[in-house]
Design a protein around this motif. Structure first.
Motif, mmCIF file in Angstrom:
data_model
loop_
_atom_site.group_PDB
_atom_site.id
_atom_site.type_symbol
_atom_site.label_atom_id
_atom_site.label_comp_id
_atom_site.label_asym_id
_atom_site.label_seq_id
_atom_site.Cartn_x
_atom_site.Cartn_y
_atom_site.Cartn_z
ATOM 1 N N LEU A 1 6.652 -16.470 -3.607
ATOM 2 C CA LEU A 1 6.662 -15.156 -2.959
ATOM 3 C C LEU A 1 6.646 -14.029 -3.983
ATOM 4 O O LEU A 1 5.969 -13.013 -3.801
ATOM 5 N N LEU A 2 7.383 -14.206 -5.061
ATOM 6 C CA LEU A 2 7.419 -13.179 -6.105
ATOM 7 C C LEU A 2 6.042 -13.001 -6.740
ATOM 8 O O LEU A 2 5.583 -11.867 -6.947
ATOM 9 N N MET A 3 5.379 -14.109 -7.061
ATOM 10 C CA MET A 3 4.054 -14.013 -7.668
ATOM 11 C C MET A 3 3.047 -13.387 -6.710
ATOM 12 O O MET A 3 2.175 -12.610 -7.120
ATOM 13 N N GLN A 4 3.156 -13.702 -5.427
ATOM 14 C CA GLN A 4 2.273 -13.088 -4.446
ATOM 15 C C GLN A 4 2.481 -11.580 -4.398
ATOM 16 O O GLN A 4 1.518 -10.803 -4.320
ATOM 17 N N PHE A 5 3.750 -11.157 -4.463
ATOM 18 C CA PHE A 5 4.038 -9.730 -4.396
ATOM 19 C C PHE A 5 3.518 -8.982 -5.624
ATOM 20 O O PHE A 5 2.858 -7.943 -5.493
ATOM 21 N N VAL A 6 3.818 -9.459 -6.817
ATOM 22 C CA VAL A 6 3.400 -8.719 -8.017
ATOM 23 C C VAL A 6 1.878 -8.675 -8.129
ATOM 24 O O VAL A 6 1.311 -7.674 -8.585
ATOM 25 N N SER A 7 1.200 -9.744 -7.710
ATOM 26 C CA SER A 7 -0.266 -9.734 -7.734
ATOM 27 C C SER A 7 -0.810 -8.728 -6.728
ATOM 28 O O SER A 7 -1.752 -7.973 -7.022
ATOM 29 N N ALA A 8 -0.212 -8.701 -5.548
ATOM 30 C CA ALA A 8 -0.683 -7.784 -4.506
ATOM 31 C C ALA A 8 -0.436 -6.331 -4.890
ATOM 32 O O ALA A 8 -1.292 -5.457 -4.646
ATOM 33 N N SER B 1 0.816 -1.213 0.000
ATOM 34 C CA SER B 1 0.000 0.000 0.000
ATOM 35 C C SER B 1 0.852 1.267 0.000
ATOM 36 O O SER B 1 0.335 2.362 -0.239
ATOM 37 N N CYS B 2 2.153 1.113 0.246
ATOM 38 C CA CYS B 2 3.037 2.279 0.293
ATOM 39 C C CYS B 2 3.589 2.673 -1.072
ATOM 40 O O CYS B 2 4.161 3.758 -1.230
ATOM 41 N N PHE B 3 3.431 1.798 -2.045
ATOM 42 C CA PHE B 3 4.046 2.048 -3.354
ATOM 43 C C PHE B 3 3.063 2.778 -4.265
ATOM 44 O O PHE B 3 1.888 2.412 -4.379
ATOM 45 N N ASP B 4 3.564 3.826 -4.887
ATOM 46 C CA ASP B 4 2.782 4.563 -5.869
ATOM 47 C C ASP B 4 3.708 4.972 -7.006
ATOM 48 O O ASP B 4 4.847 4.495 -7.099
#
Length: 585
Positions: free
Chosen positions: A83-90, A55-58
């Motif tokens: 973990l990578l796929m979870q991050f990019v999806s989120a 939520s911090c990334f814009d």
């Protein structure tokens, strides 16, 4: 530093970037150093931490996300990939501004076999959660497609992953299938150009007599057109020049633009053999055969059972036909996707025939498009083993009725250039009769139908179709019509030869030869050996037709040997119905 501590640090520096940019950039550098060290334990800690801070990334705080999208999926273990796929999806769910960048990264990963299942799942989940990504997805997928000059294996891998993705997310069917067909057409065009540069291609029915099999061994009846024709018809027949230019640029990219390790660029590495020489037809044959085989297998999966998937696949094929295949210049193989799809259900054959018939008879459509659509009607009804006699009869009735009505209303009959549509339709009649005459004669009322078709009225028209249609088609029709005693063409052919020989050379070249109707028949024999296995029992071979004359089917007719003989007009009244009426017959 554990996950919680690192998460707190990342959250703090991203939120306070404007107040303390130095601290922010030091954290970014730490992440970059971790990637360069290629310590997967450390990388996993970073990914877990970043996943808690999405939520911090814009737009102004994208540096850590950008670094993440430089990870080489093939160099990661299973746990790190998850973990990578979870991050990019989120991160896409949290901020859709990252959607395009993440999609570009994931589609580039589809060029490799490793981790492709997780990548496909991530793409399908993202599209479902963020529907707006559908607007840019086709462009991104097109950019990721390996260039046609790349090695066969990389292209097969991408095609396989792309079709598997469609099976997981069927809302992607039309955009991704369209991209696949455009790619196939590019290779098909290269193959045609390479062969045309090497050797001349036989044309017409005479060339078919020497072919070995229906799908895969026969000579193609048509070759590449002259450069002048390509320039004239560029807007109508050449597809998507932007696509070709884009993929040419991709082929020219240097190796440094491909990822070499965890700290590389945004594109995953792709081990590829050197591109094949552009003028090597065997290279393109092998590539097109393999890719079209995969596409046919995908069509089979989608259409093997009645239902929504079959309907969606067929409608996609029709849309792709209109937007892509029909605009390509004389494709040799890719159009067989329609042929193959139609064999699953007679209603599909009828729907396709009605569609191309409507295009062929639409006055506002481009002239060349209408000619090609008449050729599709002729070639399909002539070649499709699964086209029932009723379909063939209805097709002949519609074509013949259209020709006769056109002929009755035609003006300036001495200027053949103004009546190309008539000659295209008339050639379709002659072509279908060549292939289907004997099959129709075997039907209970087949001979009566052929004699009532008013073929004699067609060939004696003032528009003189026997002069303007392709010579090979005319010769075979004349032979078959005489053998089955349907109509005697020789008097008209003799007159044409005499009238042509009496013209000055300049007049011949400007009025007869140069304006001859197109000799393209879309379902001429295929030359791709693997794909041939899909069409063996679906295809009618000219060899079998030309050698299968059965005199027992012929009812003796009065001798037709006088050059002045003109057949009497039949009193048979054509009742041309739509193709759909055949189902009730």
């Amino acid at each position: 530093m554990d996950v919680e501590q690192l998460s707190a640090l990342v959250r703090d520096v991203t939120v306070n970037k404007t107040r303390d940019p130095g601290k922010y950039w030091r954290v970014v550098q730490q992440f970059s150093d971790a990637l360069k060290a290629q310590d997967l334990d450390v990388v996993r800690v970073w990914l877990q931490s970043l996943n808690q801070c999405v939520s911090c990334f814009d737009k102004e705080r994208s540096d850590l996300v950008d670094l993440t999208l430089k990870l080489d999926m093939t160099a990661l273990d299973e746990e790190t990939q998850i973990l990578l796929m979870q991050f990019v999806s989120a991160v896409v769910s949290s901020c859709s501004l990252y959607g395009d960048a993440v999609l570009e990264y994931l589609f580039a990963c589809l060029k490799t076999e490793l981790a492709s299942e997780r990548v496909r799942t991530a793409i399908s989940d993202m599209v479902r959660e963020v529907p707006s990504l559908m607007r840019t997805l086709p462009r991104i997928a097109l950019k990721a497609m390996p260039n046609k000059r790349r090695d066969k294996q990389s292209q097969q891998t991408f095609f396989t992953n792309m079709f598997e993705l469609v099976l997981e997310a069927q809302q992607l069917l039309e955009p991704l299938f369209t991209i696949a067909v455009k790619h196939l057409l590019q290779i098909d065009a290269e193959l045609a150009e390479s062969e045309a540069d090497g050797v001349g291609l036989k044309k017409g029915l005479a060339g078919l007599a020497a072919s070995g099999s229906a799908a895969g061994q026969g000579d193609v009846e048509h070759g590449a057109a002259a450069d002048e024709e390509e320039e004239e018809d560029d807007e109508t027949f050449m597809f998507d020049e932007d696509l070709q230019q884009q993929q040419e640029e991709e082929a020219a990219q240097v190796d440094s633009e491909e990822l070499a390790g965890l700290d590389g660029t945004a594109q995953p590495s792709e081990e590829e053999t050197p591109a094949q020489p552009e003028d090597d037809p065997e290279s393109y044959v092998s590539k097109l055969d393999a890719l079209l085989q995969l596409t046919l297998e995908f069509v089979y999966i989608m259409m093997r059972e009645p239902g929504e998937e079959r309907a969606a696949m067929f409608q996609t094929l029709i849309n792709v036909f209109d937007s892509t295949i029909l605009l390509a210049y004389r494709p040799r193989n890719v159009q067989y996707l329609l042929f193959y799809a139609c064999h699953f259900d007679p209603e599909l054959s009828i729907a396709f025939l009605e569609h191309v018939w409507d295009l062929a008879t639409t006055v506002s459509a481009p002239s060349l498009t209408r000619q090609i659509c008449f050729a599709y009607v002729a070639s399909f009804l002539a070649r499709a083993q699964f086209a029932t006699p009723h379909m063939v009869v209805e097709g002949l009735q519609l074509l013949q009725k259209w020709c006769l009505e056109y002929s009755e209303q035609a003006a300036d009959t001495h200027i053949p250039q103004r009546h190309v549509m008539f000659y295209a339709a008339a050639q379709a009649v002659l072509y279908i009769v060549c292939f289907r005459c004997q099959a129709i004669m075997r039907e209970e009322t087949g001979e009566e139908f052929l004699r009532s078709l008013q073929l004699e009225q067609l060939i004696q028209s003032q528009l003189n179709p026997l002069r303007e249609c392709q010579a090979d088609v005319v010769a075979e029709f004349a032979d078959i019509a005489q053998r089955y005693q349907l109509v005697l063409c020789e008097p008209y052919l003799t007159r044409n030869r005499r009238s042509t020989s009496s013209l000055p050379t300049v007049a011949i070249s400007s009025t007869v030869v140069a304006e001859r109707v197109e000799d393209y028949f879309p379902f001429d024999p295929m030359k791709l050996p693997m794909c041939a296995s899909h069409f063996g029992e679906l295809y009618i071979d000219w060899d079998e037709i030309s050698a299968a004359f059965d005199p027992s089917l012929v009812t003796p007719q009065p001798s037709l040997c006088d050059e002045d003989y003109l057949p009497k007009q039949s009193s048979f009244s054509l009742n041309a119905r739509s193709f759909s009426a055949t189902l009730s017959m």
